[in-house]
Design an enzyme around this catalytic site. Sequence first.
Site, short mmCIF file in Angstrom:
data_model
loop_
_atom_site.label_atom_id
_atom_site.label_comp_id
_atom_site.label_asym_id
_atom_site.label_seq_id
_atom_site.Cartn_x
_atom_site.Cartn_y
_atom_site.Cartn_z
N ARG A 33 0.60 -4.55 1.71
CA ARG A 33 -0.50 -4.45 2.68
C ARG A 33 -1.84 -4.18 1.99
NH1 ARG A 33 0.53 -3.75 8.05
NH2 ARG A 33 2.68 -3.99 8.56
N ARG A 37 -6.33 -3.39 6.75
CA ARG A 37 -6.89 -2.31 7.57
C ARG A 37 -7.57 -1.15 6.85
NH1 ARG A 37 -0.81 -0.80 9.18
NH2 ARG A 37 -0.18 -0.66 7.02
N ARG A 46 -12.78 -7.82 11.16
CA ARG A 46 -12.02 -7.68 12.40
C ARG A 46 -12.91 -7.41 13.61
NH1 ARG A 46 -8.71 -7.96 15.24
NH2 ARG A 46 -7.20 -6.29 15.34
N ASP A 84 1.08 -12.44 8.88
CA ASP A 84 1.92 -11.36 9.38
C ASP A 84 3.34 -11.86 9.52
OD1 ASP A 84 1.53 -8.48 10.54
OD2 ASP A 84 3.03 -9.45 11.78
N TYR A 163 11.81 -6.94 16.61
CA TYR A 163 10.51 -7.06 17.29
C TYR A 163 10.60 -7.95 18.53
CZ TYR A 163 7.61 -4.69 13.81
OH TYR A 163 7.02 -3.75 13.01
O1 1CP Z 1 -2.02 -7.53 2.07
C1 1CP Z 1 -1.20 -7.60 2.98
O2 1CP Z 1 -0.05 -7.16 2.83
C2 1CP Z 1 -1.64 -8.19 4.26
C3 1CP Z 1 -0.71 -9.16 4.88
C4 1CP Z 1 0.31 -8.51 5.81
C5 1CP Z 1 1.68 -8.38 5.58
C6 1CP Z 1 2.44 -8.69 4.31
C7 1CP Z 1 0.04 -8.01 7.10
C8 1CP Z 1 -1.27 -7.93 7.72
N1 1CP Z 1 1.25 -7.67 7.67
C9 1CP Z 1 2.25 -7.87 6.77
C10 1CP Z 1 3.68 -7.66 6.94
C11 1CP Z 1 4.18 -6.92 8.12
N2 1CP Z 1 3.72 -6.93 9.40
C12 1CP Z 1 5.33 -6.13 8.08
C13 1CP Z 1 6.21 -5.96 6.88
C14 1CP Z 1 5.70 -4.92 5.96
C15 1CP Z 1 5.83 -3.53 6.47
O3 1CP Z 1 6.94 -3.09 6.77
O4 1CP Z 1 4.79 -2.85 6.51
C16 1CP Z 1 5.53 -5.60 9.36
C17 1CP Z 1 6.63 -4.67 9.82
C18 1CP Z 1 4.51 -6.12 10.20
C19 1CP Z 1 4.34 -5.89 11.64
C20 1CP Z 1 3.03 -5.33 11.93
N3 1CP Z 1 1.87 -6.07 11.90
C21 1CP Z 1 2.69 -3.98 12.21
C22 1CP Z 1 3.66 -2.82 12.29
C23 1CP Z 1 3.88 -2.38 13.69
C24 1CP Z 1 5.00 -1.42 13.81
O5 1CP Z 1 6.02 -1.83 14.35
O6 1CP Z 1 4.87 -0.28 13.36
C25 1CP Z 1 1.31 -3.92 12.41
C26 1CP Z 1 0.47 -2.74 12.80
C27 1CP Z 1 0.81 -5.23 12.17
C28 1CP Z 1 -0.60 -5.66 12.20
C29 1CP Z 1 -1.18 -6.05 10.90
N4 1CP Z 1 -0.62 -6.90 9.98
C30 1CP Z 1 -1.45 -7.05 8.90
C31 1CP Z 1 -2.62 -6.27 9.19
C32 1CP Z 1 -3.84 -6.18 8.31
C33 1CP Z 1 -2.44 -5.64 10.43
C34 1CP Z 1 -3.44 -4.75 11.18
C35 1CP Z 1 -3.88 -5.50 12.38
C36 1CP Z 1 -5.32 -5.31 12.75
O7 1CP Z 1 -6.20 -5.60 11.95
O8 1CP Z 1 -5.53 -4.94 13.90
#
Ligand code: 1CP
Length: 378
Positions: A33, A37, A46, A84, A163
């Site tokens: 990540r 964010r 964003r 994502d 999910y």
């Molecule tokens: O550099 C990077 O890693 C950015 C690319 C990336 C990746 C690899 C994002 C952007 N998401 C992910 C993978 C991802 N998404 C995972 C696997 C990794 C992990 O376990 O952390 C998971 C579970 C998600 C699902 C997801 N997307 C969540 C988690 C929700 C929960 O169930 O707790 C969230 C909050 C997101 C949103 C998201 N994805 C990525 C970003 C930058 C964001 C924030 C969204 C925003 O800007 O509002």
Amino acid sequence: MTDTTSFPPLKNDLIIRAARGEKTERAPVWVMRQAGRYLPEFRAERVENDFFKICRTPELATKVTLQPIDRYDGLLDASIIFSDILVIPQAMGMTVEMVPGKGPHFPTPLIVPADMAVQLKEKVDVHKELQYVFDAITMTRHALNGRVPLIGFVGAPWTLMAYMIEGGGSKTLSKAKEWIFKHPKESHELLGRITDVCVDFLIGQVHAGAQMLQVFESWGGELGPHDFEHFSLPYLAQIAKRVKAELGEEAVPMTVFAKGSWYALDKLSVIGYETVSLDWTHTPESAKAITQGRVTLQGNMDPNVLYGGDEAIVAAATRMVRGFGSTRRYIANLGHGILPTVPVEAMELFLKTVHRVGLEVAAEEKAAEAANDIKIIG
Ligand code: 1CP
């Protein structure tokens, strides 16, 4: 920018060599990540654009993927494409919204197995549904200009199934677990259908320019050892096997990250992945003893250490690199994604410490080898 046949030559291949088990001058480092964010430049983006709009617009995805590479110039040894894991449920026919501050939301999750027939496409053409990711990868690979390799990724089938049924994040995963215990046959059908898309999607990402792949089983640890073996592991294994059958064994190193599944480490090291990513519940010593050099290890500092102040960050990062060793079969990372409120300076200190200690350990290893050679000759 759309040419997928000739890319700029790679100037830093540390992470690829580490994944293949070759010696490295120091441990490569990147952070799950790392784009997104916690970066002010991402948050500014964003304000202007919806999350999935950024994912779907190759220029924006490229811009955001490069943000940490530019900010931490020379300190990151890999980039990961901005996207994502939930683009797969979207490609399969489901609606997913990203609610700022809350995370993903599915307005109509799968409630009963019969919903699969109504909500999911019979056949998913990743080139039709997810071409925007392929375009973003190609554009980003050109824009990186060989600075570091580009990682492509998918969510693993069990995590995506969770999910799709829960409709978003959940503390207990009770609804998804009800499926595996009450409807095991239909659960396997769903997992199989997700696996097919994961395989096609990963292959497409490599054709588009991804140089390494990671599979995120973020909810692995919600399954106990028995259920992990039935509902996660076979699909993780299938993904590696089928991607390599199509692309060739040596084409692209693959990493599996099954968060929380410490009990499965031995099995995860023999299912076809070059690298196993670890959360912070492992010590380097036990992880090395279990995996026996069969895979490269990645990880695993608790991301919350980044809230602990300079001294805590230096101590934990030093312990990690010294524990895993710097020059063989190790990629430094956190044990899960960096958290949204981490100060950018904390990330920088983590990266700088990994570099400094990695080089120190490499020099010590070299000196020890030389001393050993002298002993042998003498
Ligand atoms: O550099 C990077 O890693 C950015 C690319 C990336 C990746 C690899 C994002 C952007 N998401 C992910 C993978 C991802 N998404 C995972 C696997 C990794 C992990 O376990 O952390 C998971 C579970 C998600 C699902 C997801 N997307 C969540 C988690 C929700 C929960 O169930 O707790 C969230 C909050 C997101 C949103 C998201 N994805 C990525 C970003 C930058 C964001 C924030 C969204 C925003 O800007 O509002």
